[in-house]
Write a protein that holds these residues in place. Structure first.
Motif, PDB file in Angstrom:
ATOM      1  N   LEU A 182       0.886  -1.241  -0.205  1.00 42.47           N
ATOM      2  CA  LEU A 182       0.025  -0.108  -0.090  1.00 42.47           C
ATOM      3  C   LEU A 182       0.848   1.293  -0.079  1.00 42.47           C
ATOM      4  CD1 LEU A 182      -2.602  -1.027   2.503  1.00 42.47           C
ATOM      5  CD2 LEU A 182      -3.002  -0.614   0.090  1.00 42.47           C
ATOM      6  N   GLY A 183       2.176   1.115   0.621  1.00 41.87           N
ATOM      7  CA  GLY A 183       2.959   2.398   0.803  1.00 41.87           C
ATOM      8  C   GLY A 183       2.437   3.498   1.665  1.00 41.87           C
ATOM      9  N   GLY A 184       3.256   4.374   1.713  1.00 39.95           N
ATOM     10  CA  GLY A 184       2.554   5.547   2.761  1.00 39.95           C
ATOM     11  C   GLY A 184       1.763   6.546   2.316  1.00 39.95           C
ATOM     12  N   GLY A 185       0.925   6.309   1.324  1.00 40.37           N
ATOM     13  CA  GLY A 185       0.078   7.158   0.563  1.00 40.37           C
ATOM     14  C   GLY A 185      -1.272   7.074   1.327  1.00 40.37           C
ATOM     15  N   THR A 186      -1.508   6.202   2.279  1.00 44.29           N
ATOM     16  CA  THR A 186      -2.772   6.167   3.041  1.00 44.29           C
ATOM     17  C   THR A 186      -2.667   5.930   4.295  1.00 44.29           C
ATOM     18  OG1 THR A 186      -3.047   4.028   2.542  1.00 44.29           O
ATOM     19  CG2 THR A 186      -4.150   5.310   1.033  1.00 44.29           C
ATOM     20  N   GLU A 187      -3.525   6.223   5.593  1.00 44.35           N
ATOM     21  CA  GLU A 187      -3.255   5.740   6.818  1.00 44.35           C
ATOM     22  C   GLU A 187      -3.213   4.505   7.302  1.00 44.35           C
ATOM     23  OE1 GLU A 187      -2.781   7.831   9.404  1.00 44.35           O
ATOM     24  OE2 GLU A 187      -2.439   9.570   7.821  1.00 44.35           O
TER      25      GLU A 187
ATOM     26  N   ASP B  44      13.312  16.405  -1.101  1.00 41.82           N
ATOM     27  CA  ASP B  44      12.248  15.734  -1.010  1.00 41.82           C
ATOM     28  C   ASP B  44      11.218  16.336  -0.009  1.00 41.82           C
ATOM     29  OD1 ASP B  44      10.207  14.055  -1.072  1.00 41.82           O
ATOM     30  OD2 ASP B  44      11.409  12.224  -0.339  1.00 41.82           O
ATOM     31  N   THR B  45      10.379  17.083  -0.597  1.00 41.75           N
ATOM     32  CA  THR B  45       9.488  17.957   0.301  1.00 41.75           C
ATOM     33  C   THR B  45       8.337  16.783   0.905  1.00 41.75           C
ATOM     34  OG1 THR B  45       7.773  18.086  -1.828  1.00 41.75           O
ATOM     35  CG2 THR B  45       9.483  19.795  -1.413  1.00 41.75           C
ATOM     36  N   THR B  46       8.436  15.557   0.349  1.00 44.70           N
ATOM     37  CA  THR B  46       7.400  14.899   1.128  1.00 44.70           C
ATOM     38  C   THR B  46       8.023  13.910   2.246  1.00 44.70           C
ATOM     39  OG1 THR B  46       7.973  12.931  -0.299  1.00 44.70           O
ATOM     40  CG2 THR B  46       6.082  14.631  -1.112  1.00 44.70           C
ATOM     41  N   PHE B  47       9.159  14.297   2.508  1.00 44.08           N
ATOM     42  CA  PHE B  47      10.130  13.492   3.396  1.00 44.08           C
ATOM     43  C   PHE B  47       9.269  13.143   4.659  1.00 44.08           C
ATOM     44  CE2 PHE B  47      13.498  12.118   6.395  1.00 44.08           C
ATOM     45  CZ  PHE B  47      14.187  11.194   5.453  1.00 44.08           C
ATOM     46  N   PHE B  48       8.868  14.239   5.168  1.00 45.54           N
ATOM     47  CA  PHE B  48       8.353  14.129   6.792  1.00 45.54           C
ATOM     48  C   PHE B  48       6.852  13.667   6.621  1.00 45.54           C
ATOM     49  CE2 PHE B  48      12.039  16.640   7.763  1.00 45.54           C
ATOM     50  CZ  PHE B  48      12.701  15.811   8.491  1.00 45.54           C
ATOM     51  N   GLU B  49       6.267  13.729   5.263  1.00 41.04           N
ATOM     52  CA  GLU B  49       4.671  13.232   5.483  1.00 41.04           C
ATOM     53  C   GLU B  49       4.295  12.052   6.316  1.00 41.04           C
ATOM     54  OE1 GLU B  49       2.942  13.363   1.581  1.00 41.04           O
ATOM     55  OE2 GLU B  49       3.522  15.431   1.241  1.00 41.04           O
ATOM     56  N   GLY B  50       3.547  11.972   7.086  1.00 43.66           N
ATOM     57  CA  GLY B  50       2.737  11.129   7.948  1.00 43.66           C
ATOM     58  C   GLY B  50       3.686  10.759   9.302  1.00 43.66           C
ATOM     59  N   ALA B  51       4.711  11.761   9.423  1.00 44.79           N
ATOM     60  CA  ALA B  51       5.777  11.241  10.527  1.00 44.79           C
ATOM     61  C   ALA B  51       4.860  11.178  11.880  1.00 44.79           C
ATOM     62  CB  ALA B  51       6.659  12.225  10.809  1.00 44.79           C
ATOM     63  N   VAL B  52       4.090  12.051  12.285  1.00 48.44           N
ATOM     64  CA  VAL B  52       3.220  11.780  13.429  1.00 48.44           C
ATOM     65  C   VAL B  52       2.383  10.721  13.506  1.00 48.44           C
ATOM     66  CG1 VAL B  52       1.772  13.190  14.943  1.00 48.44           C
ATOM     67  CG2 VAL B  52       3.023  14.413  13.677  1.00 48.44           C
ATOM     68  N   SER B  53       1.925  10.398  12.496  1.00 41.72           N
ATOM     69  CA  SER B  53       0.783   9.062  12.434  1.00 41.72           C
ATOM     70  C   SER B  53       1.948   7.924  12.626  1.00 41.72           C
ATOM     71  CB  SER B  53       0.216   9.173  11.106  1.00 41.72           C
ATOM     72  OG  SER B  53      -0.625  10.229  10.931  1.00 41.72           O
ATOM     73  N   VAL B  54       2.975   7.929  11.896  1.00 42.40           N
ATOM     74  CA  VAL B  54       3.723   6.770  12.015  1.00 42.40           C
ATOM     75  C   VAL B  54       4.314   6.726  13.390  1.00 42.40           C
ATOM     76  CG1 VAL B  54       6.226   6.075  11.427  1.00 42.40           C
ATOM     77  CG2 VAL B  54       4.913   6.737   9.739  1.00 42.40           C
ATOM     78  N   ASP B  55       4.555   7.628  14.279  1.00 47.88           N
ATOM     79  CA  ASP B  55       4.979   7.635  15.499  1.00 47.88           C
ATOM     80  C   ASP B  55       3.989   6.931  16.500  1.00 47.88           C
ATOM     81  OD1 ASP B  55       7.537   8.837  15.225  1.00 47.88           O
ATOM     82  OD2 ASP B  55       7.202  10.082  16.555  1.00 47.88           O
TER      83      ASP B  55
ATOM     84  N   PHE C 284      14.528  17.998  12.002  1.00 50.34           N
ATOM     85  CA  PHE C 284      13.898  16.631  12.272  1.00 50.34           C
ATOM     86  C   PHE C 284      12.564  16.714  13.168  1.00 50.34           C
ATOM     87  CE2 PHE C 284      17.688  15.392  10.351  1.00 50.34           C
ATOM     88  CZ  PHE C 284      17.476  14.440   9.654  1.00 50.34           C
ATOM     89  N   LEU C 285      12.364  17.790  13.948  1.00 55.64           N
ATOM     90  CA  LEU C 285      11.420  18.126  14.938  1.00 55.64           C
ATOM     91  C   LEU C 285      10.210  18.771  14.504  1.00 55.64           C
ATOM     92  CD1 LEU C 285      13.662  18.419  18.264  1.00 55.64           C
ATOM     93  CD2 LEU C 285      12.766  16.233  16.919  1.00 55.64           C
ATOM     94  N   VAL C 286      10.546  19.749  13.285  1.00 55.00           N
ATOM     95  CA  VAL C 286       9.259  20.387  12.874  1.00 55.00           C
ATOM     96  C   VAL C 286       8.034  19.740  12.634  1.00 55.00           C
ATOM     97  CG1 VAL C 286       8.659  21.779  10.789  1.00 55.00           C
ATOM     98  CG2 VAL C 286      10.972  22.054  11.612  1.00 55.00           C
ATOM     99  N   PRO C 287       7.885  18.620  12.128  1.00 54.02           N
ATOM    100  CA  PRO C 287       6.794  18.031  11.938  1.00 54.02           C
ATOM    101  C   PRO C 287       6.008  17.895  13.207  1.00 54.02           C
ATOM    102  CG  PRO C 287       8.215  16.873  10.687  1.00 54.02           C
ATOM    103  CD  PRO C 287       8.982  17.593  11.542  1.00 54.02           C
ATOM    104  N   TYR C 288       6.612  17.648  14.079  1.00 55.39           N
ATOM    105  CA  TYR C 288       6.118  17.710  15.642  1.00 55.39           C
ATOM    106  C   TYR C 288       5.705  18.879  16.573  1.00 55.39           C
ATOM    107  CZ  TYR C 288       8.061  13.069  14.747  1.00 55.39           C
ATOM    108  OH  TYR C 288       8.468  11.772  14.078  1.00 55.39           O
ATOM    109  N   LEU C 289       5.992  20.091  15.939  1.00 49.54           N
ATOM    110  CA  LEU C 289       5.770  21.250  16.595  1.00 49.54           C
ATOM    111  C   LEU C 289       4.406  21.701  16.452  1.00 49.54           C
ATOM    112  CD1 LEU C 289       9.209  22.811  16.089  1.00 49.54           C
ATOM    113  CD2 LEU C 289       8.350  21.495  18.058  1.00 49.54           C
TER     114      LEU C 289
END
Length: 376
Positions: free
Chosen positions: A18-23, A185-196, A277-282
């Protein structure tokens, strides 16, 4: 047990497809990093019942340790090679200054030798004399195959991740090349919070399997082995108080370590690069998720699983080594000391109290970053 193993297989395979495109893809894919350890633990436990299964158990162990060595080597190579060598899409060494590529070749050779050495040292617990010597100080049986396999895994997770920063002097994730890859890669951090948060779920499931749920322990025994308890009001207040106190303590400790490092001319962790690296979590939600996932995930998997068998110091060393891809030696030492403190809290109270302490500590640091204070 078969159902749990099947669950991890299906989750890993489906997540990859499925990859990381969906939850749902992110949720299932988050199981992948835990799957090898779940299978390793299951094979180790089952080999006590069916001795012939010791061979698959050792093969899985070999694959896990080799995989970790390959990962560390690859990250080290990314750190060593000049950014233009990787980021331009032109792998021709002639595109880079010859002196630079010659130095890189030497460092890559040293990296390979160091990874090989760490790999070999990781397997020394297979020697009975080594196990007996360690067992004289730690609470494990040198004749128990599960404990032996666990000890090799702990050695590998402690020694191998330290290799890139030891050879290059730069944590792989903070290298110029790696940060350049992130910028490209502008999508590098996409989904980081969900993955955690998804990884926390899989970590908890895996932790119960690793301590023997479904094989040698029932649920109440597994909870006790992991040190998971229902905290009372007093323990909750103590944990929050410990977390707040540690913020002040480690702020002073980090200043002291930084001063020593600067005086000796040693490289410090690039806090500006790390904070990227912490920007997605702020965000309020991101801070809460990151704090809980790190606080509970790391404490259950390290202090919960390992400390009862291997004491306070060895799990604290592993805890520090797992941060070696993102911190230089000043940060690694600080994390090691934090691991010792968390270990003492775990031994005096419980993993639950330790996890709440860790969560509080991380929450305050993330909140400070959100408010514009540099505290890392």
């Amino acid at each position: 047990m078969a159902a749990v193993l099947l669950l991890f297989i299906v989750a890993t395979v489906a997540g990859g497809l499925l990859g990381g495109g969906t939850e749902i893809g992110l949720f299932l894919g988050s199981a992948a990093t835990l799957t090898p350890f779940v299978f390793l633990a299951a094979a180790a436990y089952l080999s006590l019942i069916h001795p012939a299964l010791k061979y698959p158990a050792y093969l899985i162990l070999l694959a896990v340790v080799l995989g970790l060595a390959v990962l560390s080597f690859a990250l080290g190579v990314v750190t060593i090679l000049p950014p233009e060598f990787l980021l331009t899409g032109n792998p021709d060494p002639a595109a880079v200054d010859e002196r630079v590529t010659s130095q890189a070749a030497i460092e890559i050779f040293l990296l390979f030798c160091a990874c090989t050495g760490a790999l070999a040292l990781s397997f020394t617990p297979l020697l009975r004399a080594v196990r007996i010597r360690l067992a004289s100080r730690l609470d494990f049986s040198p004749y128990n195959r599960v404990h032996t396999i666990a000890l090799v895994t702990v050695f590998a997770l402690t020694l191998i991740p330290l290799v890139p920063v030891a050879v290059t002097g730069v944590p792989p994730y903070l290298s110029e090349t790696f940060t350049g890859i992130i910028d490209a890669d502008t999508t590098f951090f996409e989904g980081a919070v969900s993955v955690d948060i998804y990884t926390l779920f899989w970590t908890i499931v895996a932790s119960f399997v690793i301590v023997g749920l479904f094989t040698t322990r029932k649920l109440p025994e597994s909870l006790e082995r992991l040190g998971l308890t229902r905290p009372g009001a007093r323990e909750l207040l103590l944990a929050v108080g410990f977390g707040l106190a540690l913020v002040g303590l480690f702020s002073l400790l980090d200043l002291a370590i930084g001063s020593v490092w600067e005086a000796l001319g040693w490289p410090l962790t690039d806090t500006e690069a790390f904070e990227r690296f912490l920007v997605p979590y702020l965000t309020p939600v991101g801070i809460l998720v990151a704090s809980i996932s790190a606080g509970f995930g790391e404490e259950i998997s390290i202090r919960g699983i390992l400390q009862p068998r291997f004491g306070i110091i060895l799990p604290a060393m592993l805890f520090a080594a797992l941060h070696a891809f993102q911190y230089n030696w000043d940060g690694i030492i600080s994390v090691f000391i934090a691991g010792l403190v968390f270990g003492v809290i775990r031994s005096r109270y419980s993993t639950t109290v330790c996890a709440i302490t860790h969560t509080t500590y991380d929450f305050v640091l993330f909140l400070a970053l959100l408010l514009g204070f540099s505290v890392i």
